[in-house]
Design a protein around this motif. Sequence first.
Motif, PDB file in Angstrom:
ATOM      1  N   PRO A 175       0.671  -1.522  -0.237  1.00 25.07           N
ATOM      2  CA  PRO A 175      -0.611  -0.575   0.031  1.00 25.07           C
ATOM      3  C   PRO A 175       0.832   1.245  -0.045  1.00 25.07           C
ATOM      4  O   PRO A 175       1.822   1.011   0.663  1.00 25.07           O
ATOM      5  CB  PRO A 175      -0.902  -0.329   1.509  1.00 25.07           C
ATOM      6  N   GLN A 176       0.960   2.271  -0.659  1.00 28.02           N
ATOM      7  CA  GLN A 176       0.723   3.423  -0.947  1.00 28.02           C
ATOM      8  C   GLN A 176       1.355   4.176   0.619  1.00 28.02           C
ATOM      9  O   GLN A 176       2.278   4.314   0.291  1.00 28.02           O
ATOM     10  CB  GLN A 176       0.591   4.510  -2.057  1.00 28.02           C
ATOM     11  N   GLU A 177       1.015   3.892   1.505  1.00 25.66           N
ATOM     12  CA  GLU A 177       0.681   4.691   2.927  1.00 25.66           C
ATOM     13  C   GLU A 177       1.829   4.111   3.275  1.00 25.66           C
ATOM     14  O   GLU A 177       2.941   4.045   4.234  1.00 25.66           O
ATOM     15  CB  GLU A 177      -0.194   4.297   3.676  1.00 25.66           C
ATOM     16  N   SER A 178       1.919   2.590   2.969  1.00 20.47           N
ATOM     17  CA  SER A 178       2.875   1.201   3.971  1.00 20.47           C
ATOM     18  C   SER A 178       3.976   1.890   3.586  1.00 20.47           C
ATOM     19  O   SER A 178       5.417   2.072   3.572  1.00 20.47           O
ATOM     20  CB  SER A 178       2.704  -0.214   3.867  1.00 20.47           C
ATOM     21  N   ALA A 179       3.774   1.902   2.045  1.00 18.68           N
ATOM     22  CA  ALA A 179       5.273   1.893   1.630  1.00 18.68           C
ATOM     23  C   ALA A 179       6.334   3.792   1.870  1.00 18.68           C
ATOM     24  O   ALA A 179       6.895   3.520   1.773  1.00 18.68           O
ATOM     25  CB  ALA A 179       5.762   2.177  -0.311  1.00 18.68           C
ATOM     26  N   SER A 180       5.334   4.416   2.001  1.00 16.40           N
ATOM     27  CA  SER A 180       5.700   6.083   2.181  1.00 16.40           C
ATOM     28  C   SER A 180       6.039   6.381   4.063  1.00 16.40           C
ATOM     29  O   SER A 180       7.689   6.768   4.068  1.00 16.40           O
ATOM     30  CB  SER A 180       4.154   7.083   2.419  1.00 16.40           C
ATOM     31  N   LYS A 181       5.611   5.455   4.487  1.00 16.36           N
ATOM     32  CA  LYS A 181       6.143   4.375   6.145  1.00 16.36           C
ATOM     33  C   LYS A 181       7.687   4.290   5.762  1.00 16.36           C
ATOM     34  O   LYS A 181       8.350   4.478   6.798  1.00 16.36           O
ATOM     35  CB  LYS A 181       5.746   4.676   6.799  1.00 16.36           C
ATOM     36  N   LEU A 182       7.903   2.940   4.982  1.00 19.80           N
ATOM     37  CA  LEU A 182       9.036   2.443   5.177  1.00 19.80           C
ATOM     38  C   LEU A 182       9.812   3.487   4.531  1.00 19.80           C
ATOM     39  O   LEU A 182      10.946   3.061   4.873  1.00 19.80           O
ATOM     40  CB  LEU A 182       8.890   1.052   4.566  1.00 19.80           C
ATOM     41  N   GLY A 183       9.464   4.277   3.399  1.00 23.47           N
ATOM     42  CA  GLY A 183      10.973   5.425   3.483  1.00 23.47           C
ATOM     43  C   GLY A 183      11.475   6.020   3.884  1.00 23.47           C
ATOM     44  O   GLY A 183      12.792   5.993   3.768  1.00 23.47           O
ATOM     45  N   SER A 184      10.460   6.698   4.859  1.00 21.64           N
ATOM     46  CA  SER A 184      10.404   7.552   5.956  1.00 21.64           C
ATOM     47  C   SER A 184      11.999   7.299   6.356  1.00 21.64           C
ATOM     48  O   SER A 184      12.618   7.394   7.300  1.00 21.64           O
ATOM     49  CB  SER A 184       9.209   8.186   6.424  1.00 21.64           C
ATOM     50  N   MET A 185      11.701   5.787   6.884  1.00 23.09           N
ATOM     51  CA  MET A 185      12.282   4.687   7.977  1.00 23.09           C
ATOM     52  C   MET A 185      13.449   4.431   7.179  1.00 23.09           C
ATOM     53  O   MET A 185      14.498   4.894   8.236  1.00 23.09           O
ATOM     54  CB  MET A 185      11.633   3.730   9.106  1.00 23.09           C
ATOM     55  N   ASP A 186      13.815   4.133   6.084  1.00 22.07           N
ATOM     56  CA  ASP A 186      14.780   3.675   5.556  1.00 22.07           C
ATOM     57  C   ASP A 186      15.883   5.080   5.123  1.00 22.07           C
ATOM     58  O   ASP A 186      17.021   5.403   5.170  1.00 22.07           O
ATOM     59  CB  ASP A 186      14.667   3.395   4.050  1.00 22.07           C
ATOM     60  N   SER A 187      15.439   6.487   5.321  1.00 21.63           N
ATOM     61  CA  SER A 187      16.311   7.842   5.433  1.00 21.63           C
ATOM     62  C   SER A 187      16.983   7.126   5.928  1.00 21.63           C
ATOM     63  O   SER A 187      18.526   8.356   6.093  1.00 21.63           O
ATOM     64  CB  SER A 187      15.350   8.660   4.889  1.00 21.63           C
ATOM     65  N   PHE A 188      16.698   6.828   7.660  1.00 25.28           N
ATOM     66  CA  PHE A 188      17.519   6.914   8.741  1.00 25.28           C
ATOM     67  C   PHE A 188      18.150   6.311   8.692  1.00 25.28           C
ATOM     68  O   PHE A 188      19.524   6.027   9.052  1.00 25.28           O
ATOM     69  CB  PHE A 188      16.607   7.458   9.879  1.00 25.28           C
ATOM     70  N   LEU A 189      18.222   5.000   8.672  1.00 26.10           N
ATOM     71  CA  LEU A 189      18.140   3.619   8.752  1.00 26.10           C
ATOM     72  C   LEU A 189      19.514   2.863   7.473  1.00 26.10           C
ATOM     73  O   LEU A 189      20.311   2.568   7.999  1.00 26.10           O
ATOM     74  CB  LEU A 189      17.372   2.307   8.374  1.00 26.10           C
TER      75      LEU A 189
END
Length: 602
Positions: A175-189
């Motif tokens: 889902p787009q919402e999950s992908a956006s959330k995961l992308g935000s976390m990946d920006s730090f991880l």
Amino acid sequence: MMKTRDAAHAEESAEVEVLVAEAAKFDAMSKQVKASLGRLETANHLVNSNVKEVYSNTQGLQVMNDNIDKILDAIDKMLRPSEDKGREERIIRAGPERVGLPDYLTSLKRVDRALSQMSSSGLRVNQQIIGDFNELLSEGNNRLQALFRSTLADNVQPVEPLHYITKQLPFPVLPQESASKLGSMDSFLSSTAARDASHNSRESPSVRIYAEMRGAYLSGSLHNLSAASISTSKRKASDEIYRQGTSGIGTYASGIEGIFSAEFNNISAIFSRQDWGLAFDATCRKALAEFAKTLRELNMHIKSNIPTDCFLAYEIVEIVTNVGYRLDQLSGQLKLPFADALKPIRETAKSSLAELMEDVRRRVSSMQTLPLDGSSVPFTAEVMTRMQALTIYPQSLGSVMASLGDGNWQTVPSANSTSSVSLPSLKSFDVGADTTQLLAHYIMDTIETLLTSLDSKARGLLKSKALWGVFMANNVAVIDRMIRSSDLSTVLASGGASARVESWRKKGTSAYLESWREPCSALMDVQYTNRGARPPSGSNGLIDSAAVIKQLGSKDKDAIKEKFKNFNASFDDLSGRHKALQMEREVRSLLAREVQAMIEPL
């Protein structure tokens, strides 16, 4: 007069004395001016020296003032993290679920920035707070990874690929919402700080977690297709030639292409571009390992049944090559993994060409008897069915034959020999080779091998030359019919294939007609042109048979009767044999015409 001159001279002398006195005064004044200039120059040098010293001191004071300001700023910065430590600690300890992901990420970035500043200062006083901040960063990183994992866990249930393949639907993506959330976390991880905290500077924690969880999703979703590929490939009679599309490998490959393409879309929506390749490769690794295992098992089955199942190898080479190419075009990845998985099948496909030809020799050589009625052997139709099946896989066979080299399929390489499979000849690098021509050469070499082997076997088992001729003609007729009724006619349209088949047909026909020379010889007669009267000039050289008979003596007439009697006996015998022989429709018609052409002129 003299007095006047003396008076003038005295006056001039007085003036000269005045001028001399004035000159002396000017000299004295010049000396005083020079002395004043010297004293002024000395004073100027002294002033310049003092001014430079004052200026230098002023610059030193300015530098010192700047340094003091910097020290004050550094002290202020050192004090500020310790003042903010409590706030950051409260946010990080609370976790991203309670404070919200944006605020949590902002706090982690502030801690990371503060650590960088304190580490660059090199002051001992910072060591304690650096240690505290490292612990906070590590804890925040762990909590963020846990949230990344839990977010992925909502979308890792395996799917049924057949539902999407049969209905031609795209495979599901996150889902787009999950992908956006995961992308935000990946920006730090994916940052250096997060990698250092995870003790893995090469692979980001988010890529590792994603590959682990989504890799299991891919493997689980494709498992049933893997099992179906093996079971459907083995579900046939042992002597039945594999038919295109009956194996589930095509569906399996379609499932891999569809679900891998959807996964690449997920990865490109979550990770930064420089991590796309690494994440895609790591995510697909487990599913590709299962795919390679499936191909190895299919390869074992194919190698055990080369004459019937080598066509499955050709189909797999074609399917997997195309899927690997399309996925490589999409992602720039997986070309080598697909090539490695396909390598055993491709090697089997190469060796199968020589093994098929060797099987022809072996099968014919093992024949204990041949049909006594001259009919063709069923093996001829079986071999031609194989040749027809080859035309279904032009792409894979063209690639295999080009790498093998024209004519290198004549012998089976031994296990210990360095064959063209391991060391390709220069021909194998001829990427411009005409693959249709290579296929035509192989088919004609196989047909030639079959006919040569049958000819050798027939000469040993069939004592009658006529029977041998009918046998060969029947087999050639089967070959010719199966060529004309299939795509073989297109493949063999050029290159002299028809001439080679026709030469074998003529050999069989000539051998059969040898038996008809005996009755034909009974009808042969000799006419001596130097005996008797010449025919009249108006008769065009035609001889009246009635007149000839009247001129014959009783012995000549008896001899002619004997010849006809022998001809009739031989003709009846050969006709009976001819009718007893089993002939293909084309062969019976051809031989009847040939016999007629021999007898009628007599």
